[in-house]
Enzyme design. Structure first.
Site, PDB file in Angstrom:
ATOM      1  N   CYS A  79       0.848  -1.200   0.000  1.00 24.05           N
ATOM      2  CA  CYS A  79       0.000   0.000   0.000  1.00 24.05           C
ATOM      3  C   CYS A  79       0.880   1.245   0.000  1.00 24.05           C
ATOM      4  CB  CYS A  79      -0.931   0.002   1.218  1.00 24.05           C
ATOM      5  SG  CYS A  79      -0.029   0.039   2.787  1.00 24.05           S
TER       6      CYS A  79
ATOM      7  N   ASP B 268      21.530 -33.706  15.708  1.00 27.32           N
ATOM      8  CA  ASP B 268      20.116 -34.040  15.814  1.00 27.32           C
ATOM      9  C   ASP B 268      20.037 -35.527  16.154  1.00 27.32           C
ATOM     10  OD1 ASP B 268      17.262 -33.853  15.452  1.00 27.32           O
ATOM     11  OD2 ASP B 268      17.578 -34.885  13.545  1.00 27.32           O
TER      12      ASP B 268
ATOM     13  N   CYS C 165       3.332   1.673   2.804  1.00 31.23           N
ATOM     14  CA  CYS C 165       4.596   0.929   2.688  1.00 31.23           C
ATOM     15  C   CYS C 165       5.614   1.715   1.867  1.00 31.23           C
ATOM     16  CB  CYS C 165       4.356  -0.427   2.032  1.00 31.23           C
ATOM     17  SG  CYS C 165       3.359  -1.563   3.007  1.00 31.23           S
TER      18      CYS C 165
ATOM     19  N   CYS D 124      46.054  -8.355  -9.690  1.00 31.98           N
ATOM     20  CA  CYS D 124      44.992  -8.361 -10.708  1.00 31.98           C
ATOM     21  C   CYS D 124      43.629  -8.560 -10.052  1.00 31.98           C
ATOM     22  CB  CYS D 124      45.235  -9.472 -11.723  1.00 31.98           C
ATOM     23  SG  CYS D 124      46.764  -9.318 -12.657  1.00 31.98           S
TER      24      CYS D 124
ATOM     25  N   CYS E  15      48.047 -12.413 -11.123  1.00 26.18           N
ATOM     26  CA  CYS E  15      48.538 -12.348  -9.742  1.00 26.18           C
ATOM     27  C   CYS E  15      47.480 -11.734  -8.833  1.00 26.18           C
ATOM     28  CB  CYS E  15      49.829 -11.527  -9.661  1.00 26.18           C
ATOM     29  SG  CYS E  15      49.609  -9.775 -10.041  1.00 26.18           S
TER      30      CYS E  15
ATOM     31  N   ASP F 273      19.392 -33.812   9.394  1.00 22.60           N
ATOM     32  CA  ASP F 273      18.904 -34.331   8.112  1.00 22.60           C
ATOM     33  C   ASP F 273      17.476 -33.924   7.784  1.00 22.60           C
ATOM     34  OD1 ASP F 273      17.430 -35.939   9.908  1.00 22.60           O
ATOM     35  OD2 ASP F 273      17.365 -37.572   8.444  1.00 22.60           O
TER      36      ASP F 273
ATOM     37  N   ASP G 223      15.712 -29.289  11.172  1.00 22.16           N
ATOM     38  CA  ASP G 223      17.103 -28.921  11.416  1.00 22.16           C
ATOM     39  C   ASP G 223      17.557 -27.703  10.622  1.00 22.16           C
ATOM     40  OD1 ASP G 223      17.233 -31.240  12.968  1.00 22.16           O
ATOM     41  OD2 ASP G 223      17.776 -32.454  11.233  1.00 22.16           O
TER      42      ASP G 223
END
Length: 820
Positions: free
Chosen positions: A14, A503, A17, A85, A82, A701, A705
């Site tokens: 709106c 976990d 915002c 650079c 190098c 896993d 987690d």
């Protein structure tokens, strides 16, 4: 200096915002003007670039709860030689309006750039780099074969230039230094032609070496000086040209020079170029070996696939395969794309993906992976992921990202390299003046030799290669072992880990729990299993799968579920056969107001026996208590024991109840436990430990987690886990076994020690040899370092760093086998 940039901003709903963003930007003291358009979702901002960066303004908008849009790209850059650079490219990119970040890797010759697409685009970024004297193009359009061909071309050019330099330098050394070694040789030369003619022949030969064999140093060196950013090429150019021009002046105007100083250094100018070409040739060959792991992965991909159409088999190009095609695989062939096996059985060697040496049995319904090797059986499978979506393509992308990333240890080296060459040039000038004013006669000769030697012996290359070569080799070696580093920084961070948090379900345990107990309250067992399994069938949680398997074993029909919802760390909810069903932990039932008194004592007894109890409620009433047992992984106890021996503390974080958690932790040998944790609480434990100065790794896993994996110093995802967990991890264990953690830590520690040795050499070399080149040894031993030896030493410095990094190719993973 004022700069104007444009943002695309998502999340503004709106006028309030857009006004809020505009006020926020205009409040910043460095912002001269900011306007935000709600309709186009764009902001135009003019600001003082010396007082604030585009990145800070970007973060300002994001911290306010909106989403400024940026894009990322990879550029392939040719011509960098190098660390200076790298610094020049990075500084130039970061000065461009709209560039948020830029990181350049010397070994991969790539730049990773984040930018505002409304302000700057890819062609302009490439043009900016091209103006520096390099050649840049979009890396996504460059095939691996093209990169390899480019490296072969560079190597071939170096080889040709080296051959020419050697061919011309040999007679030049013979003419210039032969008479010093043998008087008879000197007489022979003078009998053939006058000394003046031989001097001009020296000039001709040296000029040819510099003009043809050494032109790369002059082209790039001049570009560096023109942009006021001198690098290695500038030092070589200045050193060799100083020797050549001094000698030419001696030939043309010998009367300009004080008595005893009119010496020729044509052979020095040519040999300087020849020795550096020799060093660069071996360096490029060694650098090519750092990317062998990527090349091996690319070669795993077949170029064609055999598909079945209308009852006939047809061999087609790999990129013509689409999801849904039926692909045929014969014995001994590599699988071309990812898919699901339809007919036939075989054993498949997946060692190149998981690092596990033993073949895996494949039957109808099993997944097969692109690049893996079929053994003796023949089968057909349905293609599910093709092209860049295959697991092999994803692994290659992850390894390339890790190789291209820049860990913190390299940042200090880049800062030093940014000022190193100008400092060396200043030291060379100072050395020349001091010898000229204070040195013995002929002081001009001493001043010239010392000044040129300082220019040539300084080596910024070794600083730029110290980290990226080691990261490239280590991340490639990790991929061979089934350990994928998604970021190079993880290699450095993992070596310094103090504590690893695990976990429980699917990490320390197998993640394949079995339903061991079922207690019903005013409901039949079959009806309870039907309601619970129907709901849990929608869930990914391993405990829910145990209920589903128990129902399927009893041939219980599953019912349709409406309004399914899963709340991470709590449980699941949905409407089954007109009944509101809730399944989950004790805290979930308590939150829903379900009375648990009848089952609490029983649940505690189950938990004490290392089983995980959870509840089922129907229409707000307790109807069931389930308990599942999830056995420890075979390797968990030994891995925890070995981690303790490495001085790394362990802790288990779980959403399970405290009694079950303590029983599992005691069985695994984990030092401490935090139970009953929600996903955000796991992440909070990580933050608390980090606030105490503890370096933390988290191993998990599942979806639960992801926040802790993202927040840890190193997130270690089990490869068999969910996609969201893998994407949140910095390190992925493709084999799904915890032994991969031990290999990853050992590899990271070895890598860090190699990097530190590289840096020690790079800095110690320059600190020790620059003073020697400046003439430090002369007052004590009467010795001056020849510019030719200085050039040879510079070549050896970077070659040492690359060769030292290549030692990681011989790293051997720990051979850990566990049973029970």
């Amino acid at each position: 200096m004022s700069v104007e940039i444009r943002f695309s901003i998502e999340g503004m709903s709106c006028a309030a915002c857009s006004s809020r963003v505009e006020r926020l930007l205009n409040k910043h003291p460095a912002v001269l003007d900011a306007t935000v358009n709600l309709a186009t979702e764009k902001a135009n901002v003019t600001y003082e670039s010396q007082q604030v960066t585009a990145t800070e303004l970007f973060d300002l908008i994001r911290d306010a709860g909106f989403t400024p849009i940026s894009e990322q790209c990879e550029l392939q850059i040719e011509g960098m030689s190098c660390a200076a650079c790298i610094g020049r490219v990075e500084r130039t990119l970061l000065k461009q309006p709209g560039v948020l970040s830029a990181s350049v890797n010397l070994t991969t010759e790539r730049a990773h750039i984040e930018f505002l697409p409304q302000t700057i685009n890819l062609p302009r970024l490439c043009a900016t780099i091209d103006k520096l004297g390099f050649q840049a193009k979009n890396a996504s359009t460059v095939a691996p074969s093209e990169i390899e061909a480019g490296r072969e071309k560079v190597l071939s050019q170096l080889q040709n230039h080296l051959r020419l330099a050697l061919l011309l330098s040999f007679p030049l050394i013979l003419i210039s230094m032969g008479p010093m070694i043998s008087s008879s040789f000197a007489e022979l030369l003078l009998s053939m032609a006058g000394k003046s003619l031989w001097n001009w022949l020296e000039c001709l030969l040296a000029s040819a070496v510099l003009r043809f064999a050494g032109r790369r140093f002059y082209q790039q060196g001049w570009a560096e000086l023109r942009h006021l950013s001198p690098g290695m090429n500038s030092l070589i150019m200045l050193g060799s040209f100083a020797a050549w021009s001094y000698s030419l002046l001696v030939l043309l105007l010998p009367g300009l020079f004080p008595a005893g100083t009119a010496h020729l250094y044509f052979e020095a100018s040519a040999v300087i170029v020849t020795l550096i070409l020799l060093g660069k040739y071996f360096e490029e060959k060694a650098k090519g070996r750092t990317s062998e792991a990527i090349q091996k992965l690319v070669r795993l991909q077949p170029k064609t696939a055999r598909i079945e159409q209308n009852g006939k088999s047809e061999e087609i190009a790999l990129d013509a395969v689409i999801p849904g095609d039926t692909v045929l695989v014969r014995p001994g062939e590599r699988i071309p794309v990812d898919g699901e096996l339809l007919e036939g059985e075989s054993w498949v060697d997946e060692s190149m993906i998981t690092g596990e040496p033993l073949p895996v049995a494949k039957r109808p319904g099993d997944e097969v992976t692109a690049g893996t090797l079929n053994d003796k059986g023949a089968f057909s499978f349905r293609a599910t992921r093709v092209g860049s979506d295959t697991l092999l393509a994803h692994i290659i992308q992850l390894v390339e990202e890790a190789q291209g990333s820049k860990p913190p240890i390299q940042k200090m080296a880049d800062q030093i390299a940014g000022v190193f060459v100008p400092v060396v040039m200043a030291l060379a000038s100072l050395t020349f003046l001091l010898w000229l004013l204070l040195g013995p006669d002929p002081s001009l000769n001493y001043a010239f030799v010392a000044g040129v030697s300082v220019l040539l012996i300084a080596c910024p290359c070794a600083m730029g290669l110290a980290t990226p070569t080691a990261i490239m080799v280590a991340s490639g070696k990790g991929a061979e072992m089934g350990v994928l580093f998604r970021k190079g920084v993880a290699l450095e961070s993992l070596a310094k880990i103090d504590r690893i948090l695990f976990d429980k379900t699917g990490t320390l345990t197998e993640g394949k729990p079995k339903l061991t107990d079922l207690h019903c309250f005013d409901i039949s067992e079959q009806r309870l299993l039907q309601l619970a399994a129907s709901l849990e069938h929608q869930s990914e949680h391993p405990l829910g799968n145990a209920v589903v398997e128990a129902a399927q074993a009893g041939d219980i029909e599953l019912l349709k579920v409406e309004g399914f919802q899963a709340e991470a760390g709590y449980g699941v909810h949905g409407r089954v056969d007109g009944v509101e069903v809730y399944i989950g932990a004790q805290r979930y039932m308590q939150r829903m107001g379900v009375e648990l008194t009848a089952a609490e004592a029983l649940a505690e007894a189950l938990a004490d026996s290392a089983r995980s109890p959870f509840y089922a409620a129907a229409d707000g009433r307790l109807v069931g208590l389930f308990a599942v047992a999830d056995p420890l992984r075979a390797e968990s106890r030994q891995v925890i024991k070995l981690l303790d021996g490495m001085g790394i503390e362990t802790m288990m974080l779980t959403g399970d109840n405290e009694r079950t958690a303590n029983a599992v932790a005691q069985e695994a040998g984990v030092a401490s436990v935090r139970a009953g944790l929600l996903p955000d609480q796991k992440a909070e434990v990580v933050k608390q430990l980090q606030a105490q100065g503890v370096s933390v790794a988290f191993v998990g896993d599942g979806i639960n987690d992801a926040p802790a994996l993202a927040g840890a110093d190193v997130g270690i995802a089990i490869g068999s886990g969910t996609d969201i967990a893998i994407e949140s991890g910095d390190l992925i264990l493709m084999s799904g076994e915890l032994t991969g953690i031990l290999n990853a830590i050992a590899l990271s520690r070895k890598t860090l020690s190699i990097i530190r040795l590289n840096f020690f050499w790079a800095y110690a070399y320059n600190v020790a040899l620059i003073p020697i080149a400046a003439g430090l040894l002369y007052p004590f031993f009467g010795v001056m370092l020849s510019p030719m030896l200085a050039a040879g030493a510079m070549s050896l410095s970077s070659l040492f760093v690359v060769s030292n990094s290549l030692r990681l190719r011989h790293f051997q993973p720990a051979n850990i086998r566990t049973a029970g």
